[in-house]
Design a protein around this motif. Sequence first.
Motif, PDB file in Angstrom:
ATOM      1  N   VAL A  54       0.811  -1.219   0.000  1.00 47.26           N
ATOM      2  CA  VAL A  54       0.000   0.000   0.000  1.00 47.26           C
ATOM      3  C   VAL A  54       0.837   1.259   0.000  1.00 47.26           C
ATOM      4  O   VAL A  54       0.342   2.339  -0.312  1.00 47.26           O
ATOM      5  N   GLY A  55       2.054   1.138   0.340  1.00 44.33           N
ATOM      6  CA  GLY A  55       2.862   2.359   0.364  1.00 44.33           C
ATOM      7  C   GLY A  55       4.312   2.066   0.607  1.00 44.33           C
ATOM      8  O   GLY A  55       4.699   0.978   1.028  1.00 44.33           O
ATOM      9  N   GLN A  58      10.126   6.277   3.470  1.00 40.98           N
ATOM     10  CA  GLN A  58      11.553   6.510   3.354  1.00 40.98           C
ATOM     11  C   GLN A  58      12.343   5.320   3.895  1.00 40.98           C
ATOM     12  O   GLN A  58      13.417   5.008   3.413  1.00 40.98           O
ATOM     13  N   HIS A  59      11.785   4.682   4.857  1.00 47.94           N
ATOM     14  CA  HIS A  59      12.546   3.628   5.530  1.00 47.94           C
ATOM     15  C   HIS A  59      12.008   2.230   5.311  1.00 47.94           C
ATOM     16  O   HIS A  59      12.566   1.277   5.833  1.00 47.94           O
ATOM     17  N   GLY A  60      10.961   2.137   4.611  1.00 48.72           N
ATOM     18  CA  GLY A  60      10.423   0.791   4.409  1.00 48.72           C
ATOM     19  C   GLY A  60       9.131   0.815   3.630  1.00 48.72           C
ATOM     20  O   GLY A  60       8.667   1.860   3.177  1.00 48.72           O
ATOM     21  N   VAL A  62       5.045  -0.616   3.235  1.00 46.88           N
ATOM     22  CA  VAL A  62       3.879  -1.049   4.002  1.00 46.88           C
ATOM     23  C   VAL A  62       3.058  -1.991   3.131  1.00 46.88           C
ATOM     24  O   VAL A  62       2.729  -1.659   1.994  1.00 46.88           O
ATOM     25  N   LYS A  78       4.431  -2.702   8.308  1.00 49.43           N
ATOM     26  CA  LYS A  78       5.508  -1.825   7.855  1.00 49.43           C
ATOM     27  C   LYS A  78       6.819  -2.515   8.166  1.00 49.43           C
ATOM     28  O   LYS A  78       7.108  -2.813   9.329  1.00 49.43           O
ATOM     29  N   VAL A 133      -3.685   5.309  14.608  1.00 48.88           N
ATOM     30  CA  VAL A 133      -3.494   3.967  14.043  1.00 48.88           C
ATOM     31  C   VAL A 133      -2.852   3.077  15.103  1.00 48.88           C
ATOM     32  O   VAL A 133      -1.866   3.458  15.739  1.00 48.88           O
ATOM     33  N   GLU A 152      -3.001  -1.893  12.590  1.00 45.25           N
ATOM     34  CA  GLU A 152      -4.341  -2.033  12.033  1.00 45.25           C
ATOM     35  C   GLU A 152      -4.322  -1.424  10.631  1.00 45.25           C
ATOM     36  O   GLU A 152      -3.594  -0.449  10.368  1.00 45.25           O
ATOM     37  N   LEU A 154      -5.841   0.536   7.606  1.00 48.29           N
ATOM     38  CA  LEU A 154      -6.827   1.545   7.267  1.00 48.29           C
ATOM     39  C   LEU A 154      -7.037   1.497   5.754  1.00 48.29           C
ATOM     40  O   LEU A 154      -6.279   2.098   4.985  1.00 48.29           O
ATOM     41  N   GLU A 158      -4.910   7.008   2.231  1.00 51.25           N
ATOM     42  CA  GLU A 158      -4.598   8.410   2.554  1.00 51.25           C
ATOM     43  C   GLU A 158      -5.734   9.319   2.120  1.00 51.25           C
ATOM     44  O   GLU A 158      -6.459   9.008   1.179  1.00 51.25           O
ATOM     45  N   ALA A 202      -1.033  13.300   4.213  1.00 50.21           N
ATOM     46  CA  ALA A 202      -0.505  11.970   3.875  1.00 50.21           C
ATOM     47  C   ALA A 202      -0.423  11.061   5.089  1.00 50.21           C
ATOM     48  O   ALA A 202      -0.355   9.839   4.944  1.00 50.21           O
ATOM     49  N   ASN A 203      -0.425  11.651   6.261  1.00 47.97           N
ATOM     50  CA  ASN A 203      -0.354  10.839   7.467  1.00 47.97           C
ATOM     51  C   ASN A 203      -1.716  10.680   8.132  1.00 47.97           C
ATOM     52  O   ASN A 203      -1.802  10.349   9.318  1.00 47.97           O
ATOM     53  N   ASP A 217       1.949   7.277  11.262  1.00 50.68           N
ATOM     54  CA  ASP A 217       3.354   7.663  11.076  1.00 50.68           C
ATOM     55  C   ASP A 217       3.901   8.494  12.239  1.00 50.68           C
ATOM     56  O   ASP A 217       3.903   9.720  12.222  1.00 50.68           O
TER      57      ASP A 217
HETATM   58  N1  ATP Z   1      -1.856   1.243   8.911  1.00 49.74           N
HETATM   59  C1  ATP Z   1      -1.914   1.565   7.620  1.00 49.74           C
HETATM   60  N2  ATP Z   1      -3.000   1.283   6.904  1.00 49.74           N
HETATM   61  C2  ATP Z   1      -3.041   1.598   5.610  1.00 49.74           C
HETATM   62  N3  ATP Z   1      -2.083   2.212   4.951  1.00 49.74           N
HETATM   63  C3  ATP Z   1      -0.977   2.537   5.612  1.00 49.74           C
HETATM   64  C4  ATP Z   1      -0.827   2.227   6.970  1.00 49.74           C
HETATM   65  N4  ATP Z   1       0.370   2.674   7.367  1.00 49.74           N
HETATM   66  C5  ATP Z   1       0.927   3.240   6.319  1.00 49.74           C
HETATM   67  N5  ATP Z   1       0.131   3.155   5.249  1.00 49.74           N
HETATM   68  C6  ATP Z   1       0.419   3.626   3.906  1.00 49.74           C
HETATM   69  O1  ATP Z   1       1.749   3.345   3.589  1.00 49.74           O
HETATM   70  C7  ATP Z   1       2.416   4.509   3.182  1.00 49.74           C
HETATM   71  C8  ATP Z   1       3.821   4.463   3.669  1.00 49.74           C
HETATM   72  O2  ATP Z   1       3.781   4.462   5.054  1.00 49.74           O
HETATM   73  P1  ATP Z   1       4.978   5.021   5.854  1.00 49.74           P
HETATM   74  O3  ATP Z   1       4.567   5.253   7.257  1.00 49.74           O
HETATM   75  O4  ATP Z   1       6.153   4.144   5.625  1.00 49.74           O
HETATM   76  O5  ATP Z   1       5.136   6.320   5.022  1.00 49.74           O
HETATM   77  P2  ATP Z   1       6.022   7.492   5.288  1.00 49.74           P
HETATM   78  O6  ATP Z   1       5.332   8.353   6.213  1.00 49.74           O
HETATM   79  O7  ATP Z   1       6.382   8.092   3.988  1.00 49.74           O
HETATM   80  O8  ATP Z   1       7.249   6.770   5.947  1.00 49.74           O
HETATM   81  P3  ATP Z   1       8.561   7.400   6.474  1.00 49.74           P
HETATM   82  O9  ATP Z   1       8.146   8.374   7.509  1.00 49.74           O
HETATM   83  O10 ATP Z   1       9.312   6.224   6.977  1.00 49.74           O
HETATM   84  O11 ATP Z   1       9.219   8.037   5.303  1.00 49.74           O
HETATM   85  C9  ATP Z   1       1.636   5.645   3.744  1.00 49.74           C
HETATM   86  O12 ATP Z   1       1.714   6.734   2.910  1.00 49.74           O
HETATM   87  C10 ATP Z   1       0.245   5.108   3.855  1.00 49.74           C
HETATM   88  O13 ATP Z   1      -0.465   5.428   2.677  1.00 49.74           O
END
Ligand code: ATP
Length: 946
Positions: A54-55, A58-60, A62, A78, A133, A152, A154, A158, A202-203, A217
Motif C-alpha cells: 500500500v505504500g 523513506q525507511h520501508g 507497508v 511496515k 493507528v 491495524e 486503514l 490516505e 498523507a499521514n 506515522d
Molecule cells: N496502517 C496503515 N494502513 C493503511 N495504509 C498505511 C498504513 N500505514 C501506512 N500506510 C500507507 O503506507 C504509506 C507508507 O507508510 P509510511 O509510514 O512508511 O510512510 P512514510 O510516512 O512516507 O514513511 P517514512 O516516515 O518512513 O518516510 C503511507 O503513505 C500510507 O499510505
Amino acid sequence: MSSNVDPPDNSLAGDPSELPFDPPGSVRVTEELRFRYNDDRRPIVNQYLRSHRVGKGQHGEVWVCWDLNHNRREVAIKAVKRNNPRAEKMNLLRRRNLPASSHTPLTDKLGSLEQKIRKEIAIMKKCRHGHIVRLLEVIDDKLNERIYMVMEYLSGGEIKWRNEQSQPVLAVDQCRRICRDIILGLEYLHYQGIIHRDIKPANLLWTEDRQMVKITDFGVSHFSYAQRLAAAGRGQVDMDNPNDPILLDDSDLSKRAGTPPFLAPEVIAEYTSTEPSPSVSASATSSTLLSSKSSTHINSSGTIRGSTIPHRQPITKAIDVWALGVTLYCLLFGHIPFRAADSSEYVLYNIICNNNWEPDETMGCDAVATGGRWPDPDCPGFPVMRLLDQFLQKDVSKRITINDAKRYSWFLSDILEPAEWLRQTSPNKSDIVMVTEKETEKAMTTVRFSWGWPQRLTHGISSLLRNVRPKRISPHRSRRNDDDDGENCFITHSSPAVSVPHPKSSSARTSTHDTREKGKRRAVRHALRNDSTPNVVHRRERSIEEKKKGLAPLKIKPAASSSEPTSSRLITRRGSEPFDSVGSTRPSSSRGKEEKNGRSPMRTPSDERTRHRFSLSSMKYWRSQTTHHTRSQTPSQASSPLDSSSLGSSQDKASQPLAPADIAVRRSDEVLRHHGREYAQSSRIHDADTCGGLTAARRASSWGEPMNYAEEVTSLTSGEHDGLDDDALFLGAGGVCNDPSTLTTNLPIGLGHVQPHPRIADEPLRHPQPERLYIGPGMYHLFYENSPCDAAGAPGPSSSSVHSSCASGCSGRCGGRSVQLRSPMTSPSPLQQVAYESDLNQTSEDEFDDDLDSDSSFFRDTHRQRQRQEAVLRAQVDRLYLDDEEEEEEDAPIEVKRRRPSLSVTAASPPPLSNFTHEFPMMMRNPSRSPARENLGYYEQSMLRS
Ligand SMILES: Nc1ncnc2c1ncn2[C@@H]1O[C@H](COP(=O)(O)OP(=O)(O)OP(=O)(O)O)[C@@H](O)[C@H]1O
C-alpha cells in the motif's frame, strides 16, 4: 469537481461510532520470525500472509497482510530496516541543502534510523485511541536487522485532498469532520505527552467506510518528558504555557523534523532571515502581524516583519496545531498555504516565517465563499477563516490550543450534543500513557543495543555466509512447525546464535523450505528466459513417467542415439532444477545471442559474484593466468553439455552455437592445468598420500571459495548430504569421468593422471555397481559400467570396454535417478561444465535474496508481468518439485552438484567398513569430524546402493 469520499452524513454527528474506541489487547513483541510461502507462493511472516503493497516510505514499505490467526483480518505491516544507509545519506543531503547556521549542526541532527524506529514503536505501543493507528505487534527480526510493525489496516487509504489541477476534492463539511478527528487524536497524543511533529494529509488515513480518520506515522514523533510530568501532575505544571522552562529541556524537539511546508515557524526560525527575501515580498499580498484575533494590523507593504516575532520561540505541541492549520488549509483549498516559487526550502522557510497566508475565493469542492482573508461575520467562510487564522499564528503564544480548537464553534456545529460529545471524547477518560526512558530503550528489545561479542561474531559469520548460496537444511535440523495450517514451515529463530545452525549454511535464516522456494523461483526465472522450457519440462516429465513405469531401474544404459558423433557421458543432475542436465541449463540460443551482441560471456553476474569471492591468492593467480591465456580447445571440444546431451538430437547440436569460454571454465581449467603440470612433474603420482596432486584446497582456490569447498568435501565425505545445496548442482573436476586410461589425451593434464587407486582397484567391492572406484588427483572418479559385475564383486569389464560401452553417451536410471555420464571428449575438462551455469545464476545477489536482502524489506515486489508469466510456469515447476520432494524421501544415491566440485553421496546407514581402507586426503583435513574410514564407508555404501 468530484469527491473521492462519500458525502458527509450529518446523521452520524454525535453517533457513538464516531467516538474513540480502545481496541483490546496490548502490543505484542515477537522475537521469532518464521518465513515461508503458501501454496500460491505468497510470503508468510509468522501468521501474516502478504497481500499487496500500500505504500513505501523513506525507511520501508507497508504491505497489507492477512492475519491467519485472526480469521484473516487485514493488517498493515511496515517493514523497516534498522539501518538504512541510503536513507541516512538522503538525510545528510537534505541537510546540506540548507544554509549554514551556527546552530545547524546541533539542531539539525536527527536521530539515527534505529533511534527513530525505537521511538516510533515505543510511542505507538502506548497509543490506544480511536483516531490513532493502532500498533498490534512488533516482529523483531534480529538476524536480518528488520522490524515488522504490524498495525491495524486503514483500507480507506490516505486522504486525497486535491486533483491534478490542485483543486479541492473534499466538501467543507468533510474537511471539518476530518479536522475534528485529527483534533481528537492530537488531543489524546498531547495529553499523553506526545508531539506528533508530522501532521499532514498523507499521514491521515481513512477507515474502510471513510467515516473516520486516524493519525499514522510516528516516525518523527516526540515524547515529551515535560508533558508527561504535566499529565501526571496537572495543576503543578502549566502545560498551556509554552514558555514553561521545563519544555525547553526537550532538546530533541529543537531538531528540525517533519515535512517542510507543514513546519511551524518556531521550528525553522533559525533557517530564515528576519528580512523577507524579494520573492517573499513579491508573493505576499497582505499580512497581519501576529494578532489575528484583534485583526488590527495589516501591513501595507504586504510583508511581515520577522523581528516582531520573538526570535526564538519554544517548540512545543503547538507545532502540531500549526501543522493542523496547514492541513486544514490544504483540504479546503487543494493547495498548500506557503509555497516557494523555486521549491527552495530556504525560501519556503522564509515565507512560512514572514508571510501571511491567503485564502482562495471559495473553499471545498462545494465552493463555499470564503469572504477573503478577513471576511464579514455573516459570510459562510468567516468561522473557517478565523479558525485558520488562529491555527496559523506565527506567535506560539497566540496560537490556538487543541483544547480550544476542539470547542471551536465550527467544529461543534454539526454535533448533536456538543457537551456530551466533549465529555465523552475527553482524554481524561483514558489512562495516562507513561513512556519511560526504559521503555523507549526496550521498544525493540535489546537486539543491537546489547550486541555482545558472541553475537557480533555470529553476525559476522552469518554476514560472510550470506554470500554463499543457501544449502539445504535437513528437516532434523529445523524444527518443524506443524501447527500452521498444515503448511511446511521451518522456524528460523531471529536470534543469531540460534539461526546459524551450521557454518556451511549460507544463511542461517534459510530454512529448507525457503531454500527450496528460492530454487523454485530461480527455476521459474530460468524457465522464463529459456525458450526451450517446454521441451525441458517435457523431458523431465518423460523422465518422471519413465520412473513411474519402472523403466531401467538402477541401471545405466546408453541412451544417446547412435547418430551422435561423439561419445557422450553425462551425469544429469537431479534435484530442484527440473529442466535439464547439468549443462543444459543455459540455452545455447542465449549463448549465441551473447556472442552476437559481442557481450563477453565472462561478464555474467554469477561470474561477477564468484569473482568477488575470490581469495586474494586466487585473484593473483587468475590475473597472471588470464594475461597469457589462449584457449587451445577446438570448438567441438568446447561444445556444451547441452550439445552433447543424449537428450538432444544431433540436428539440434549442429544448429547450436558454440559454447563461449566462460570465466569459470577458464579459471578452473587454468588452475587444473597449472596444478596438473605440477602434479605431472611429481614422481609420486601413484603414491596414495599424494594422489591429491590437484588437491581439494587447490581446486577450491580455483573457485575462490576454499572454505566452502573444503566444507563441501568434508560434508560429502562425512555423509552430511543433507546440508548440501539442492539447486547448486555441480559437475566438475573430480566429478565423473570416463576411464582415464583411454581418455588421457582428452583430459587436461591434471586429470590425465587419473589412475586407478592401487589399493582400491584391487579391492573387491561388495556390490555389483559400480564396478570400480577410481581415485584421481584430488577427487573421486566413479565409473559406472553397463555390465554388472559378478556377485563376488570382482572387477568388471576392462576400461576399454567401459569406454566403448559408453562411447555414445550413457544415461539411465540409478537409484531412481536419471543419471547420464558425460564423456570428456565433448568436454575436455569436467570443470568445463561449470560453463553451463544456469541462466538462473545470472540473477544478481539482490535477486538471489530478493525477499530478505532487499534494501527495503523482504516484501520486495516483483514485476506484475513477470508474476503473470511465473504463474503460468509455476504449476509445471511445482509439479516437478513435487516429484523431487517425493524423491527426497528416498535415499538419493547420487547427487552431483554444479558450481562447486562436489559429489554428494547419500546413504541411509553406512555399512560397516571392512574392505575400504584408503584415506582420502581431504578427509584428513578434519579427521575428528570425518574419520576417513567412516567416510569411505558412507561413500562405498552409496556406491553399492546405486
Ligand atoms: N496502517 C496503515 N494502513 C493503511 N495504509 C498505511 C498504513 N500505514 C501506512 N500506510 C500507507 O503506507 C504509506 C507508507 O507508510 P509510511 O509510514 O512508511 O510512510 P512514510 O510516512 O512516507 O514513511 P517514512 O516516515 O518512513 O518516510 C503511507 O503513505 C500510507 O499510505
